[in-house]
Design an enzyme around this catalytic site. Structure first.
Site, PDB file in Angstrom:
ATOM      1  N   ASP A 329       0.857  -1.181   0.000  1.00 35.50           N
ATOM      2  CA  ASP A 329       0.000   0.000   0.000  1.00 35.50           C
ATOM      3  C   ASP A 329       0.902   1.242   0.000  1.00 35.50           C
ATOM      4  O   ASP A 329       2.124   1.154   0.086  1.00 35.50           O
ATOM      5  CB  ASP A 329      -0.959  -0.023   1.205  1.00 35.50           C
ATOM      6  CG  ASP A 329      -2.211   0.812   0.927  1.00 35.50           C
ATOM      7  OD1 ASP A 329      -2.164   1.705   0.046  1.00 35.50           O
ATOM      8  OD2 ASP A 329      -3.244   0.601   1.591  1.00 35.50           O
ATOM      9  N   GLU A 533     -10.645   6.713   4.395  1.00 31.86           N
ATOM     10  CA  GLU A 533      -9.595   6.124   5.236  1.00 31.86           C
ATOM     11  C   GLU A 533      -9.627   6.660   6.666  1.00 31.86           C
ATOM     12  O   GLU A 533     -10.701   6.868   7.240  1.00 31.86           O
ATOM     13  CB  GLU A 533      -8.229   6.317   4.575  1.00 31.86           C
ATOM     14  CG  GLU A 533      -8.185   5.711   3.159  1.00 31.86           C
ATOM     15  CD  GLU A 533      -6.797   5.583   2.611  1.00 31.86           C
ATOM     16  OE1 GLU A 533      -5.899   5.101   3.295  1.00 31.86           O
ATOM     17  OE2 GLU A 533      -6.599   5.967   1.437  1.00 31.86           O
TER      18      GLU A 533
HETATM   19  C1  BGC Z   1      -5.211   3.035   0.229  1.00 36.59           C
HETATM   20  C2  BGC Z   1      -5.363   2.013  -0.873  1.00 36.59           C
HETATM   21  C3  BGC Z   1      -5.202   2.657  -2.223  1.00 36.59           C
HETATM   22  C4  BGC Z   1      -3.894   3.422  -2.272  1.00 36.59           C
HETATM   23  C5  BGC Z   1      -3.638   4.099  -3.602  1.00 36.59           C
HETATM   24  C6  BGC Z   1      -4.002   3.912   0.049  1.00 36.59           C
HETATM   25  O1  BGC Z   1      -3.999   4.987   0.950  1.00 36.59           O
HETATM   26  O2  BGC Z   1      -5.134   2.366   1.479  1.00 36.59           O
HETATM   27  O3  BGC Z   1      -6.595   1.365  -0.770  1.00 36.59           O
HETATM   28  O4  BGC Z   1      -5.267   1.689  -3.228  1.00 36.59           O
HETATM   29  O5  BGC Z   1      -3.914   4.418  -1.262  1.00 36.59           O
HETATM   30  O6  BGC Z   1      -4.428   5.197  -3.798  1.00 36.59           O
END
Ligand code: BGC
Length: 672
Positions: A329, A533
């Site tokens: 990630d 998030e």
């Molecule tokens: C998230 C992921 C995402 C990635 C790219 C991260 O902060 O946890 O789900 O795919 O960002 O944008």
């Protein structure tokens, strides 16, 4: 087929879940690093992907690998963000992939057209095909298309996963995957970071809406179908064809089960609990041929997943037989310790040998990829990273690229759907999203059968969410947090008000704009404002304390004797008892996306007075009786929700497949 000849030990039985209730939700007091039981890889299923091993393809992989220098191999393992990399960098470092993050567009243009996206994809591709040295290896571009192609203005935005869960319709899930793939293909991109297969167990978690259900069964049933929709059926030549994209099951593993629902926090499930609850989505996704898996920010029993050799290498790859690639990630190796979100112990954004050795193949290192590249090369040279590990990573990357046909397909702009602006928000795609909206709505209360509304009624639509597509769409919509958007950022979309207006116009009703115009009924639309998030983590589930605009409107209308329909826009079940008591009817719309007109379809009778669409959505998350009921999941021993899992009224009087008790408010007043 997955499983072994003894059956499918990971399939859920009621008894199994009851036995596991404690094991999946009890925090650190139950287990500490000192008292952890021994690991048991044998409890995880041995899966067989429907994508079969292809000897000729594997030979091509090995031949290519043999041509690469160490630096070029490590280049394949780096993933830069499009704002922090140039085509010249791609050619110089043999970069394997780029990503565009939430709210990142070509040229930072929010209204970038399909042509703009394709042009940038071509630039990166051409650079990868003209490396400064070494063989040409086509680059992959990954993007978060988590509810439609949500970063691209004008795309069809589907309901977030929590609403899709309420539909309980795996066929429609697969169709949504297909439609999403088509819109992504139009922009010249071949890889999406979806589906999220998290099983959210504590609704304080800011990513609850990315989860289909608190119940792993639905996640299991959906994940494989979504992967098949995105990638195509492995047995056919449509698999990863021109109208399909590579899928990513994320985030491995346990993201929905952290203590206190903290994003990027620590999951203290037992290994059995981790497998039975949080592993389910991966089992069907991998069986359906998901080519990539993204590692989670969270820790399991105190150890960050990004450095977890046992769970990545031993369980996912060795035991479960996953032969695709594992992507990290966003700076997941380092986290953001200053903000209380630590990464792998001892790691920084630019150095983490432990993560390479744990089995991560591609590093989403958005801005600092050059320094990380240098340090991975150094790690191999000084012996702290085995070359065999690098070769395994690059083998997997090349395997996925070959399976996706990248070496044969040519430039992104040459793909059959590339540049098709008409596919973004295509009427047929919007119709599918509108169906999903209709099927996701859950009716919690319908006093005196106020719904369905008469088509010729005088209707007031009010509340902060009435004419607000940005609020309907939530996070991961044009921007990362879903903030800074207005209706004009969703061209072709419709607000809930738009849908009511159109319905009334076609059926002889009247849309009024104030109580002075004496409405027969008022629809009050309110709820959560967008977040994504960790920004969406909550301390409790008390919605009214945060925002009582909806409640005030409902009470004022009641005082005027105007019947009210509450439409609640939300990424999770929240404590809304005052609103439930004040409203005559209460509908949960979740985060329905760009097709708000799907709501009016269900609220109103057709012009001829018949019921056009009934409520078929059912809760796939239990609804709390009080603001502190954080851990409230089906099969809990002390289960006492306001509305149980599976609840949902309908015009036919059927409450769904699960037996339903009539819920009451704290004062004992019946809600139904
Ligand atoms: C998230 C992921 C995402 C990635 C790219 C991260 O902060 O946890 O789900 O795919 O960002 O944008």
């Amino acid at each position: 087929m997955i499983g072994n000849s003894q059956g499918r030990p990971w399939r859920l039985s009621l008894l199994g879940l009851l036995l596991l209730c404690c094991s999946v939700s009890c925090p650190a007091e139950e287990a500490t690093p000192e008292t952890l039981p021994p690991r048991t890889p044998e409890i995880w299923p041995q899966l067989t992907s429907r994508v079969q091993n292809d000897e000729a393809l594997e030979q091509r992989v090995q031949a290519l690998l043999a041509e690469l220098t160490l630096e070029q191999k490590v280049g394949q393992m780096m993933q830069a963000e499009i704002q922090s990399v140039t085509p010249a960098d791609v050619a110089r470092y043999n970069l394997g992939s780029v990503l565009s993050a939430g709210g990142s567009y070509p040229g930072l243009k929010k209204d970038a057209t399909v042509a703009d996206w394709v042009a940038l994809a071509d630039e990166f591709y051409q650079a990868s095909m003209n490396p400064r040295a070494g063989p040409a290896i086509p680059l992959l571009w990954g993007i978060d298309a988590v509810h439609g192609h949500n970063n691209v203005m004008g795309a069809t935005i589907f309901p977030h996963n929590i609403g899709l869960g309420a539909m309980q319709n795996p066929d429609l899930i697969e169709l949504i995957g297909r439609v999403t793939a088509r819109e992504v293909a139009a922009t010249g991109i071949k890889w999406v970071f979806a589906p999220t297969v998290a099983v959210a167990r504590d609704e304080r978690w800011g990513r609850t809406y990315e989860s289909y259900s608190e119940d792993p069964t639905i996640v299991f049933n959906y994940a494989g179908r979504m992967v098949e929709g995105l990638q195509g059926a492995p047995e056919t030549d449509r698999f990863l064809g021109p109208d399909r994209v590579i899928a990513t099951a994320k985030h491995w593993v346990g993201d929905g089960g952290t203590i206190n629902g903290k994003d990027q926090g620590d999951n203290w499930s037992t290994e059995q609990g981790l497998m039975i609850v949080h592993g389910q989505g991966y089992f069907s996704a991998i069986e359906a041929g998901s080519q990539t898996v993204m590692v989670s920010f969270n820790a399991w029993q105190g150890e960050k997943l990004h450095g977890h050799e046992y769970l990545i290498q031993e369980v996912l790859k060795n035991r479960m037989g996953f032969d695709g690639l594992v992507v990290s990630d966003w700076d997941g190796i380092a986290g953001d310790p200053g903000a209380g979100r630590p990464g792998v112990t001892g790691c920084t954004k630019v150095r983490c040998d432990q993560a390479v050795n744990a089995g991560i193949d591609i590093f989403m290192a958005p801005t600092d990829w050059k320094a990380l590249h240098r340090n991975v090369v150094r790690g191999v040279k000084n012996g702290s990273i085995p070359l065999a590990r690098i070769d395994d990573a690059v083998t997997r990357i090349l395997r996925v690229k070959l399976r996706a046909g990248l070496f044969e397909d040519g430039a992104p702009s040459k793909q059959p759907l590339a540049g098709r602006q008409d596919l973004l928000g295509h009427p047929r795609h919007r119709e599918i999203a509108r169906q999903a909206v209709r099927e996701s709505l859950v009716l919690l209360k319908n006093q005196t059968n106020l719904l369905p509304l008469a088509p010729d009624a005088r209707v007031l639509v009010t509340g902060p969410g009435a004419d607000n597509i940005a609020m309907q769409a939530g996070g991961w919509s044009v921007s990362w947090q879903g903030e800074g958007n207005s209706n004009s950022d969703f061209p072709g979309g419709s607000s809930i008000l738009d849908g009511v207006r159109a319905t009334l116009a076609s059926s002889g009703g009247t849309l009024v704009s104030s109580v002075e115009e004496q409405p027969d009924v008022a629809i009050v639309v309110f709820g959560e404002t967008p977040y994504a998030e960790f920004m969406g983590d909550r301390k409790d589930l008390d919605f009214t304390m945060d925002d009582d605009a909806g409640l005030q409107a409902l009470r004022e209308l009641k005082a005027l004797n105007i019947p009210t329909v509450a439409v609640f826009i939300t990424g999770r079940p929240l404590w809304v008892e005052p609103e439930l008591a004040a409203a005559d009817a209460f509908v949960v719309a979740w985060l329905p996306g760009s097709e708000g007109n799907g709501v009016a379809d269900v609220l109103f009778r057709a012009a001829n007075g018949t019921v056009q669409y009934d409520f078929t959505g059912r809760l796939t998350f239990s609804w709390p009786r009080n603001p502190d009921q954080f851990l409230l999941n089906r099969h809990d021993t002390d289960y006492d929700p306001l509305f149980p899992y599976g609840y949902g009224l309908s015009y036919q009087g059927d409450s769904g497949s699960v037996p339903v008790a009539t819920p009451t408010t704290a004062e004992g007043e019946s809600i139904q």
